[in-house]
Each structure stands twice: as C-alpha cells, then as structure tokens.
Design a protein around this motif. Structure first.
Motif, PDB file in Angstrom:
ATOM      1  N   LEU A   1       0.834  -1.211   0.000  1.00  0.00           N
ATOM      2  CA  LEU A   1       0.000   0.000   0.000  1.00  0.00           C
ATOM      3  C   LEU A   1       0.868   1.261   0.000  1.00  0.00           C
ATOM      4  O   LEU A   1       0.593   2.218  -0.730  1.00  0.00           O
TER       5      LEU A   1
ATOM      6  N   GLU B   1       2.455   1.904  -3.425  1.00  0.00           N
ATOM      7  CA  GLU B   1       1.501   2.472  -4.389  1.00  0.00           C
ATOM      8  C   GLU B   1       1.270   3.953  -4.118  1.00  0.00           C
ATOM      9  O   GLU B   1       1.209   4.757  -5.039  1.00  0.00           O
TER      10      GLU B   1
ATOM     11  N   TRP C   1      -6.038   4.167   2.914  1.00  0.00           N
ATOM     12  CA  TRP C   1      -5.934   2.793   2.402  1.00  0.00           C
ATOM     13  C   TRP C   1      -5.741   1.776   3.529  1.00  0.00           C
ATOM     14  O   TRP C   1      -6.284   0.678   3.488  1.00  0.00           O
TER      15      TRP C   1
ATOM     16  N   THR D   1      -5.664  -1.158  -4.405  1.00  0.00           N
ATOM     17  CA  THR D   1      -4.693  -0.612  -5.372  1.00  0.00           C
ATOM     18  C   THR D   1      -5.252  -0.622  -6.791  1.00  0.00           C
ATOM     19  O   THR D   1      -4.765   0.104  -7.647  1.00  0.00           O
TER      20      THR D   1
END
Ligand code: GLN
Length: 291
Positions: free
Chosen positions: A35, A38, A66, A80
């Motif tokens: 996470l 990204e 997230w 994602t």
C-alpha cells in the motif's frame, strides 16, 4: 501518529503493520509495504533501502485511508486496483474475483496442451468461461500468438474489466468478449474450453476469509450445495461446443476431483481425464482430453 506528516517510512510501516495485524490480516507487513509503495510511487526495494526517509507528505493521507480500508479486510488488489497474474499486471475491481496464484496452474496446463497438440503457427480457438478480470484469457492470448480467445461471462461489469485488460496487454484483436450464461452465446466451437468457475460448496463458505466473503463477488465463487453446480452444467454443454480432439481444462477445489471426473466421463465417455495438483499438493486442475 495519524496526523504526523513527517514520520519516516519505517515508522509508517510499523504503525500500519500493527493496525493490520490487530485487524487479523494474514500478511500485515507485506500489505503495508504494498500500500505504501503504491501511495508513494516507489518499488518495495526502495522502502527497505530508505526506511529513515520521511514519507512524502502527499502520500501520507492516501496511505492512512488505504490502511483503514485494509483494516476492514478489503483485499489489497481492490484498494490498489490491480494484481499481477502470470507475469502480467491486471486491472481488478470489486466486480471480479482477484486473480489467484493457484489459477496459474490452469494457464500452465492449457499452454502445455496447446504446445503439445497444435503446431506453433496453427490457429487455436479457445474459450474462457466465466472470465472475470480476463486474467486467464489474456494470459493465454499473450502466450499463444496464434490463438483466438473468446472470453465469456454472465456479468457485464466483469466483461468491461476483461476488455480493459485485453486492451492493456495488446491482445484485444485476437479476443472476443461475450456476455453469456456459460456457453449459451459462444459464437463458435473451440479446441480448448478453459474455466475457473465458482466451486465453493455451501458448507465451506462460512470458513472463508472476510476478504473473500464480504468483498469478492459471491456469484463468482459459490457453486451450490457441493460446489459443482456450474462445473456440471458446463460439462453438460461442452460436447456441443468442442471441436474434434478438443479439451476441457477446469479449475476445481480440493476434494472435488472424483466428482468432476465422474461428470466429465459422463459428458465425454471416450476422453482421457487427468487431475493435476497445485504447489500445495491439492487437486486443482482437471484436464479432459477428447480423442
Ligand atoms: N480458490 C478460490 C477460493 O477459495 C475459489 C475460486 C473459485 O470458486 N473459482 O477463494
């Protein structure tokens, strides 16, 4: 921590890993790393090498949001928006099942079959039934430059995702996407029918992870009382849609080999039927080869 905009990468990962572990996630550190990568637009190796650097301030609010989603056990791939399968990156939305590593065995079996039974430049017609994200269909089209692949799904939303993936990997020209209940609208007979249909049995459902039960489309997973409703229906339809010498390649659940073998034998009395295992040693793929 939550409002600290200058924490380090390492601190951010420790914070997120703790929250995800408490929420019951199976691989909290890995999830946190994916996470954060990204959000920050970096590779995992970068995180490890730059643990003392500050998390980029513009990445921090998204990372927090997230992690909160992941805490509710939403699959990482839905957060994602993509997942790697068979060496290719696939767009994934909640309209489709997240491609699973064990399904790569299904692709392996079809590629092996195609290479053993057909000349390299021969056109092979393949249908992927219940294509979902299109992972199987697109991986096959990408690895078999002379294949024409028809991707079928009952869900229009799933076909839109499959279309994006076919386009993304440059194989749209050799694919057709058809909204269809199993083989109902398959436009031609094919050499190879491949399918990862729903096969989770009713009694197995409550034991599945929250990621699966509360986030993935149940209609892509549940196969009725013993899980074999759709596989049986497909095998019933398959003889009318298979060219001579064709094959049916099916993903199955552990413990379903005997039942699927019987159904396949009933549909194709002269076929050679083989069961292949996944890396965990569980029966995972049934290959029905007609003479
Ligand atoms: N292997 C998947 C799971 O257990 C099931 C996939 C399917 O039903 N086709 O989550």
């Amino acid at each position: 921590m939550a409002d600290n905009t200058t924490c380090s990468i390492q601190e951010a990962l420790v914070w997120a890993t703790e929250r995800l572990a408490t929420a019951g996630c199976e691989t909290p550190r890995l999830d946190a790393e994916i996470l954060l990568c990204e959000c920050a637009g970096v590779e995992r190796a970068y995180l490890l090498a730059h643990g003392n650097d500050a998390v980029p301030t513009d990445a921090w609010p998204q990372f927090q949001a997230w992690v909160a989603r992941r805490e509710k056990r939403e699959p990482v791939a839905y957060i994602t928006g993509h997942r790697e399968f068979y060496g290719l990156d696939f767009v994934v939305t909640p309209a489709v099942l997240v491609p699973r590593p064990e399904t790569e065995h299904l692709v392996d079996e079809v590629l092996a079959l195609a290479r053993a039974r057909y000349r390299a430049n021969q056109t092979i017609l393949i249908a992927d039934v219940g294509t979902g994200s299109g992972a199987i269909a697109v991986a096959l089209a990408a690895h078999l430059p002379h294949a024409q692949v028809c991707a079928l799904d009952a869900s229009r939303e799933a076909l839109e995702v499959a279309w994006r993936n076919a386009d993304k990997h440059g194989v749209l020209g050799r694919m057709c996407l058809v909204q269809s209940d199993l083989l109902e609208h398959l436009p031609w007979s094919v050499d190879i029918l491949v399918a990862n249909l729903p096969y989770v049995a009713d009694e197995e459902w409550p034991a599945l992870a929250p990621e699966i039960r509360f986030h993935e489309p149940a209609h892509a997973l549940r196969g009725g009382a013993n899980g074999l409703d759709l596989i049986r229906r497909l095998l019933g339809q398959a003889p009318a849609h298979l060219r001579p010498g064709g094959a049916v390649v099916l993903e199955i659940g552990a413990g379903q080999a005997a039942g699927v073998r019987r159904a396949a034998q009933a549909a194709f009395p002269d076929a050679h039927i083989r069961v292949a295992q996944d890396y965990a040693g569980l029966d995972r793929v049934v290959v029905v080869q007609t003479p």
